[in-house]
Design a protein around this motif. Structure first.
Motif, PDB file in Angstrom:
ATOM      1  N   VAL A  74       7.592  -4.761   7.695  1.00 52.06           N
ATOM      2  CA  VAL A  74       7.675  -2.966   7.373  1.00 52.06           C
ATOM      3  C   VAL A  74       7.063  -2.702   5.698  1.00 52.06           C
ATOM      4  CG1 VAL A  74       9.050  -2.611   5.264  1.00 52.06           C
ATOM      5  CG2 VAL A  74      10.584  -3.497   6.821  1.00 52.06           C
ATOM      6  N   LEU A  75       5.388  -1.981   5.794  1.00 48.04           N
ATOM      7  CA  LEU A  75       4.495  -1.440   5.586  1.00 48.04           C
ATOM      8  C   LEU A  75       4.745  -0.377   4.794  1.00 48.04           C
ATOM      9  CD1 LEU A  75       2.027  -0.465   8.730  1.00 48.04           C
ATOM     10  CD2 LEU A  75       2.818  -2.696   7.414  1.00 48.04           C
ATOM     11  N   LEU A  76       4.710  -0.955   3.593  1.00 49.66           N
ATOM     12  CA  LEU A  76       4.548  -0.351   1.978  1.00 49.66           C
ATOM     13  C   LEU A  76       3.160   0.872   1.931  1.00 49.66           C
ATOM     14  CD1 LEU A  76       6.381  -3.153  -0.112  1.00 49.66           C
ATOM     15  CD2 LEU A  76       7.411  -0.997   1.264  1.00 49.66           C
ATOM     16  N   THR A  77       3.386   2.121   2.188  1.00 49.26           N
ATOM     17  CA  THR A  77       2.263   2.931   2.042  1.00 49.26           C
ATOM     18  C   THR A  77       2.824   3.695   1.106  1.00 49.26           C
ATOM     19  OG1 THR A  77       2.915   3.932   3.825  1.00 49.26           O
ATOM     20  CG2 THR A  77       1.965   2.818   4.499  1.00 49.26           C
ATOM     21  N   LEU A  78       3.217   3.810  -0.855  1.00 50.64           N
ATOM     22  CA  LEU A  78       3.315   4.217  -1.423  1.00 50.64           C
ATOM     23  C   LEU A  78       2.217   4.108  -2.327  1.00 50.64           C
ATOM     24  CD1 LEU A  78       6.928   3.572  -2.174  1.00 50.64           C
ATOM     25  CD2 LEU A  78       5.866   5.747  -1.209  1.00 50.64           C
ATOM     26  N   PRO A  79       1.846   5.208  -3.114  1.00 50.22           N
ATOM     27  CA  PRO A  79       0.336   5.349  -4.286  1.00 50.22           C
ATOM     28  C   PRO A  79       1.081   3.725  -4.981  1.00 50.22           C
ATOM     29  CG  PRO A  79       1.074   7.368  -3.829  1.00 50.22           C
ATOM     30  CD  PRO A  79       2.181   6.319  -3.252  1.00 50.22           C
ATOM     31  N   MET A  80       0.249   2.979  -5.795  1.00 49.44           N
ATOM     32  CA  MET A  80       1.000   2.076  -6.795  1.00 49.44           C
ATOM     33  C   MET A  80       1.577   1.950  -7.903  1.00 49.44           C
ATOM     34  SD  MET A  80       0.080  -1.529  -6.496  1.00 49.44           S
ATOM     35  CE  MET A  80       0.454  -2.107  -7.854  1.00 49.44           C
ATOM     36  N   GLN A  81       1.433   3.462  -8.775  1.00 51.92           N
ATOM     37  CA  GLN A  81       1.646   3.452  -9.809  1.00 51.92           C
ATOM     38  C   GLN A  81       3.648   3.687  -9.138  1.00 51.92           C
ATOM     39  OE1 GLN A  81       0.920   1.711 -12.149  1.00 51.92           O
ATOM     40  NE2 GLN A  81      -0.745   1.987 -11.463  1.00 51.92           N
ATOM     41  N   THR A  82       3.578   4.051  -8.197  1.00 55.07           N
ATOM     42  CA  THR A  82       5.365   4.297  -7.883  1.00 55.07           C
ATOM     43  C   THR A  82       6.264   3.454  -7.073  1.00 55.07           C
ATOM     44  OG1 THR A  82       4.522   5.360  -4.894  1.00 55.07           O
ATOM     45  CG2 THR A  82       4.911   6.232  -6.917  1.00 55.07           C
ATOM     46  N   LEU A  83       5.497   2.018  -6.825  1.00 52.76           N
ATOM     47  CA  LEU A  83       6.043   1.046  -5.644  1.00 52.76           C
ATOM     48  C   LEU A  83       7.422   0.412  -6.564  1.00 52.76           C
ATOM     49  CD1 LEU A  83       5.558  -0.579  -3.277  1.00 52.76           C
ATOM     50  CD2 LEU A  83       3.902  -2.274  -4.802  1.00 52.76           C
ATOM     51  N   ARG A  84       6.760   0.279  -7.591  1.00 53.66           N
ATOM     52  CA  ARG A  84       8.111  -0.472  -9.203  1.00 53.66           C
ATOM     53  C   ARG A  84       9.368  -0.210  -9.067  1.00 53.66           C
ATOM     54  NH1 ARG A  84       8.671  -0.368 -14.113  1.00 53.66           N
ATOM     55  NH2 ARG A  84       6.901   0.602 -14.389  1.00 53.66           N
ATOM     56  N   GLY A  85       9.219   1.657  -9.278  1.00 54.94           N
ATOM     57  CA  GLY A  85      10.387   2.001  -9.093  1.00 54.94           C
ATOM     58  C   GLY A  85      10.694   2.522  -7.427  1.00 54.94           C
ATOM     59  N   PHE A  86       9.849   2.570  -6.606  1.00 52.91           N
ATOM     60  CA  PHE A  86      10.894   2.805  -5.289  1.00 52.91           C
ATOM     61  C   PHE A  86      11.592   0.873  -4.990  1.00 52.91           C
ATOM     62  CE2 PHE A  86      10.149   1.319  -0.324  1.00 52.91           C
ATOM     63  CZ  PHE A  86      10.618   2.748   0.090  1.00 52.91           C
ATOM     64  N   LEU A  87      11.163  -0.350  -5.278  1.00 53.85           N
ATOM     65  CA  LEU A  87      11.141  -1.294  -5.016  1.00 53.85           C
ATOM     66  C   LEU A  87      12.419  -1.445  -5.468  1.00 53.85           C
ATOM     67  CD1 LEU A  87       7.776  -3.131  -5.199  1.00 53.85           C
ATOM     68  CD2 LEU A  87      10.080  -3.324  -2.384  1.00 53.85           C
ATOM     69  N   SER A  88      12.799  -1.927  -7.012  1.00 57.53           N
ATOM     70  CA  SER A  88      14.250  -1.438  -7.184  1.00 57.53           C
ATOM     71  C   SER A  88      15.105  -0.863  -6.928  1.00 57.53           C
ATOM     72  CB  SER A  88      13.825  -0.753  -8.914  1.00 57.53           C
ATOM     73  OG  SER A  88      14.522  -0.065  -9.841  1.00 57.53           O
ATOM     74  N   VAL A 271      -6.086   9.477  -7.090  1.00 54.09           N
ATOM     75  CA  VAL A 271      -7.149   8.526  -7.720  1.00 54.09           C
ATOM     76  C   VAL A 271      -6.234   6.908  -7.928  1.00 54.09           C
ATOM     77  CG1 VAL A 271      -8.796   8.263  -8.555  1.00 54.09           C
ATOM     78  CG2 VAL A 271      -8.325  10.711  -7.412  1.00 54.09           C
ATOM     79  N   GLU A 272      -6.291   6.402  -7.233  1.00 56.46           N
ATOM     80  CA  GLU A 272      -5.340   4.773  -7.676  1.00 56.46           C
ATOM     81  C   GLU A 272      -6.378   4.224  -9.180  1.00 56.46           C
ATOM     82  OE1 GLU A 272      -2.272   4.012  -6.876  1.00 56.46           O
ATOM     83  OE2 GLU A 272      -1.909   3.907  -5.108  1.00 56.46           O
ATOM     84  N   GLY A 273      -7.776   4.467  -8.703  1.00 58.88           N
ATOM     85  CA  GLY A 273      -8.889   3.817 -10.046  1.00 58.88           C
ATOM     86  C   GLY A 273      -8.590   3.740 -11.464  1.00 58.88           C
ATOM     87  N   ALA A 274      -7.867   5.193 -11.600  1.00 58.37           N
ATOM     88  CA  ALA A 274      -7.600   5.378 -12.269  1.00 58.37           C
ATOM     89  C   ALA A 274      -6.612   4.901 -14.013  1.00 58.37           C
ATOM     90  CB  ALA A 274      -7.321   6.950 -13.163  1.00 58.37           C
ATOM     91  N   ALA A 275      -5.780   4.935 -13.160  1.00 61.85           N
ATOM     92  CA  ALA A 275      -4.963   4.162 -13.589  1.00 61.85           C
ATOM     93  C   ALA A 275      -5.067   2.497 -13.498  1.00 61.85           C
ATOM     94  CB  ALA A 275      -3.278   3.964 -13.097  1.00 61.85           C
ATOM     95  N   THR A 276      -5.258   2.220 -12.505  1.00 63.90           N
ATOM     96  CA  THR A 276      -5.989   0.582 -12.397  1.00 63.90           C
ATOM     97  C   THR A 276      -6.777   0.220 -13.247  1.00 63.90           C
ATOM     98  OG1 THR A 276      -5.407   0.315 -10.355  1.00 63.90           O
ATOM     99  CG2 THR A 276      -6.691  -1.228 -10.691  1.00 63.90           C
TER     100      THR A 276
END
Ligand SMILES: NC(=O)C1=CN([C@@H]2O[C@H](COP(=O)(O)OP(=O)(O)OC[C@H]3O[C@@H](n4cnc5c(N)ncnc54)[C@H](OP(=O)(O)O)[C@@H]3O)[C@@H](O)[C@H]2O)C=CC1
Ligand SMILES: O=C(CO)COP(=O)(O)O
Length: 322
Positions: A74-88, A271-276
């Motif tokens: 299973v590939l998770l290809t969502l933006p990083m800041q949405t991953l935690r909510g999606f997994l939960s 733009v993943e680098g901004a939050a990161t």
């Protein structure tokens, strides 16, 4: 035949679905928006995120995650800041699966990377990371691409490597999940900085210096968190740093260029680098790590500093050994 589920129909998820299907896999591509799914089913194309690329017939598009096969990747290809909510929200469907995170970043709330988020939400899952230099558009065009597949369980990693490799998508395997995910996360911050240098006309020499010193601070964080410096020297670190800091195909680089030129940048672009940058600056602060470029980018984004002040602060740091 390998069956693969791709969760997230952005540019990258769609490109991976297309290339894996061309390689012979049966792919299910999930998007959250039923309207977008209907559009993809009707036109055979993801016009919103990857226009001009035909979806092969062995890509099934859906907005339901009711059934995810237990033994297939299973590939998770969502933006990083949405991953935690999606997994939960989706843990019932995802736990116990081989979950391959393809997003690059550090979660702002927990200051963790994707593998830790997966382990917390889905304790019976096998977390893995797919990362490295690869623009969705290049993958979709069938251009050759090499990536790192990192999984702490090497037998599971070997199986994933085999199932996810195609004649044009070459995967190298690693057990260093921390090193691989940090390379992909941290290079985006340095790419914003490289874009700023380019956009504000500071020259190619300054950009090379920034990439090199950026790499040094990436290595500091990788070592601090137990990753291996040699992983950073591979595709997931050095490879992706070079790509993202030198190509206007990169959204992080273009975002930095716009900042450097004093121009607006479309806020809907990922733009993943901004939050990161903010997450890594916080993590470095907690751990007492010196990451001056990351700290400057976080301060610039929070408007605590101008570009001229950031450049002057970086250049006036005490002289030291390399
Ligand atoms: N594009 C590239 O070249 C590469 C991207 N990556 C990484 O892949 C990840 C995804 O990037 P990319 O595909 O480019 O992003 P895009 O901006 O192209 O698309 C983002 C996708 O995520 C969906 N999405 C956003 N929020 C949620 C949510 N809460 N739940 C479910 N779906 C959501 C969006 O759906 P909607 O349209 O409904 O908002 C959209 O389909 C990033 O971490 C990126 O760094 C890695 C390598 C290359
Ligand atoms: O990660 C990427 C290339 O490897 C994509 O970079 P951007 O997110 O900056 O477009």
């Amino acid at each position: 035949m390998t069956r693969i589920t791709v969760l997230g129909a952005g540019a990258f998820g769609t490109a991976l679905a297309v290339t894996l299907a061309r390689g012979g896999a049966s792919v299910t591509l999930w998007a959250r928006n039923p309207g977008q799914v209907a559009q993809m089913q009707n036109t055979g194309e993801n016009k919103a995120r990857l226009p001009g690329v035909k979806l092969p017939i062995n890509v099934a598009v859906t907005s339901e995650i009711s059934f995810v096969p237990a033994d297939e990747p299973v590939l998770l290809t969502l933006p990083m800041q949405t991953l935690r909510g999606f997994l939960s929200e989706s843990r019932a469907q995802l736990d116990g699966r081989k979950l391959v995170a393809c997003c690059k970043g550090i979660d702002l709330t927990t200051l963790e990377g994707p593998a830790s988020l997966i382990a917390r939400a889905c304790p019976k899952a096998v977390p893995a990371i797919l990362t490295g230099p690869s623009f969705a558009a290049d993958i979709a065009r069938g251009l050759p691409t090499a990536l790192t597949l990192a999984c702490a369980d090497d037998a599971a990693g070997e199986e994933l490597q085999r199932r996810l490799s195609t004649p044009v998508l070459r995967l190298y395997r690693s057990t260093d999940v921390t090193g691989a995910e940090l390379g992909g996360a941290l290079k985006n911050v340095i790419a914003i900085a490289a874009g700023i240098v380019t956009g504000s006309g500071l020259g190619d020499s300054a950009r090379a210096a920034l990439m090199t010193r950026g790499y040094a601070e990436m290595a500091r964080m990788v070592t601090e968190l137990g990753g291996r410096p040699e992983t950073l020297a591979g595709l997931s670190g050095f490879g992706d740093l070079v790509l993202t800091c030198t190509s206007t195909q990169s959204r992080n680089f273009r975002f930095g260029m716009a900042l450097g030129r004093g121009e607006e940048f479309d806020p809907s672009v990922t733009v993943e680098g901004a939050a990161t940058a903010r997450a890594v600056a916080a993590l470095a602060g907690k751990r007492g790590l010196d990451m001056p470029i990351t700290a400057m980018i976080a301060a610039l984004l929070d408007r605590k500093l101008t570009i001229a002040e950031a450049v002057s602060a970086l250049l006036s740091r005490p002289l030291k050994q390399e």
